[in-house]
Design a protein around this motif. Sequence first.
Motif, short mmCIF file in Angstrom:
data_model
loop_
_atom_site.label_atom_id
_atom_site.label_comp_id
_atom_site.label_asym_id
_atom_site.label_seq_id
_atom_site.Cartn_x
_atom_site.Cartn_y
_atom_site.Cartn_z
N VAL A 81 0.66 -5.04 6.77
CA VAL A 81 1.14 -6.41 6.86
C VAL A 81 0.19 -7.25 6.00
O VAL A 81 -1.02 -7.07 6.05
CB VAL A 81 1.12 -6.91 8.31
CG1 VAL A 81 1.51 -8.39 8.37
CG2 VAL A 81 2.03 -6.06 9.18
N LEU A 82 0.75 -8.14 5.20
CA LEU A 82 -0.06 -8.93 4.28
C LEU A 82 0.14 -10.42 4.52
O LEU A 82 1.20 -10.84 4.99
CB LEU A 82 0.31 -8.59 2.84
CG LEU A 82 0.02 -7.15 2.41
CD1 LEU A 82 0.68 -6.87 1.08
CD2 LEU A 82 -1.47 -6.90 2.33
N GLY A 83 -0.89 -11.15 4.20
CA GLY A 83 -0.80 -12.59 4.41
C GLY A 83 -1.50 -13.38 3.33
O GLY A 83 -2.34 -12.87 2.59
N SER A 100 7.75 -3.78 5.38
CA SER A 100 8.95 -3.57 4.57
C SER A 100 9.37 -4.81 3.79
O SER A 100 10.19 -4.73 2.88
CB SER A 100 10.11 -3.17 5.48
OG SER A 100 10.48 -4.26 6.32
N GLY A 101 8.82 -5.94 4.18
CA GLY A 101 9.23 -7.21 3.57
C GLY A 101 10.38 -7.86 4.31
O GLY A 101 10.81 -8.96 3.95
N GLY A 102 10.87 -7.23 5.36
CA GLY A 102 12.01 -7.76 6.07
C GLY A 102 11.71 -8.92 7.00
O GLY A 102 12.62 -9.66 7.40
N LEU A 103 10.47 -9.06 7.36
CA LEU A 103 10.05 -10.16 8.24
C LEU A 103 9.04 -11.03 7.52
O LEU A 103 8.13 -10.52 6.85
CB LEU A 103 9.40 -9.62 9.51
CG LEU A 103 10.29 -8.97 10.56
CD1 LEU A 103 9.44 -8.43 11.69
CD2 LEU A 103 11.31 -9.96 11.10
N THR A 104 9.20 -12.33 7.66
CA THR A 104 8.22 -13.27 7.12
C THR A 104 7.94 -14.33 8.18
O THR A 104 8.75 -14.57 9.09
CB THR A 104 8.72 -13.95 5.84
OG1 THR A 104 9.98 -14.61 6.11
CG2 THR A 104 8.91 -12.95 4.71
N TYR A 105 6.79 -14.94 8.04
CA TYR A 105 6.40 -16.00 8.98
C TYR A 105 5.55 -17.00 8.22
O TYR A 105 4.74 -16.62 7.37
CB TYR A 105 5.60 -15.40 10.14
CG TYR A 105 5.29 -16.39 11.23
CD1 TYR A 105 4.05 -17.01 11.31
CD2 TYR A 105 6.26 -16.72 12.18
CE1 TYR A 105 3.77 -17.92 12.30
CE2 TYR A 105 5.99 -17.64 13.17
CZ TYR A 105 4.74 -18.23 13.23
OH TYR A 105 4.48 -19.15 14.22
N TRP A 122 1.01 -7.62 13.35
CA TRP A 122 2.01 -8.69 13.26
C TRP A 122 1.86 -9.63 14.47
O TRP A 122 1.86 -9.19 15.61
CB TRP A 122 3.42 -8.11 13.22
CG TRP A 122 4.44 -9.18 12.98
CD1 TRP A 122 5.22 -9.81 13.90
CD2 TRP A 122 4.75 -9.77 11.73
NE1 TRP A 122 5.98 -10.75 13.27
CE2 TRP A 122 5.74 -10.76 11.95
CE3 TRP A 122 4.29 -9.56 10.42
CZ2 TRP A 122 6.26 -11.54 10.93
CZ3 TRP A 122 4.82 -10.33 9.40
CH2 TRP A 122 5.80 -11.31 9.65
N GLY A 123 1.76 -10.91 14.14
CA GLY A 123 1.57 -11.91 15.18
C GLY A 123 0.13 -12.38 15.29
O GLY A 123 -0.13 -13.46 15.81
N GLN A 124 -0.78 -11.59 14.78
CA GLN A 124 -2.21 -11.97 14.78
C GLN A 124 -2.52 -12.61 13.44
O GLN A 124 -3.07 -11.99 12.53
CB GLN A 124 -3.08 -10.74 15.01
CG GLN A 124 -2.84 -10.05 16.34
CD GLN A 124 -3.23 -10.94 17.49
OE1 GLN A 124 -4.22 -11.66 17.45
NE2 GLN A 124 -2.43 -10.90 18.55
#
Length: 122
Positions: A32-34, A53-58, A101-103
């Motif tokens: 996961v990248l940010g 996968s790139g399917g989720l973004t936040y 994810w979420g952190q």
Amino acid sequence: VQLQAYGGGLVQAGGSLRLSCEASGRTFSRYVLGWFRQAPGKEREFVAAISVSGGLTYYADSVKGRFTISRDNAKNTVYLQMNSLRPEDTAVYYCAVINSWGQFQPATAAYWGQGTLVTVSS
């Protein structure tokens, strides 16, 4: 994994920039990248995250609707398209690996790359 961000520069308010962050190593697609940023005199803050996968973004509320994060696992690169830039977006932008994810707090990210400076003039 080593990360290197680039693409920053000087832009007028309302303008656009696209940041890129290239990674070395074969395990890029597992992470996961940010994107994070740090303005002068302020603490580092979360900007955007993207799933493996790139399917989720936040996104942070401050950039939602203006910034878009994407990734190309074949090129080991994550991007940040920044539109409708504001002077308050001025900061050094960093990419990093997000451990879970979420952190999305900067304190829980790892493998920080060299930042790239974005300056938005009014």
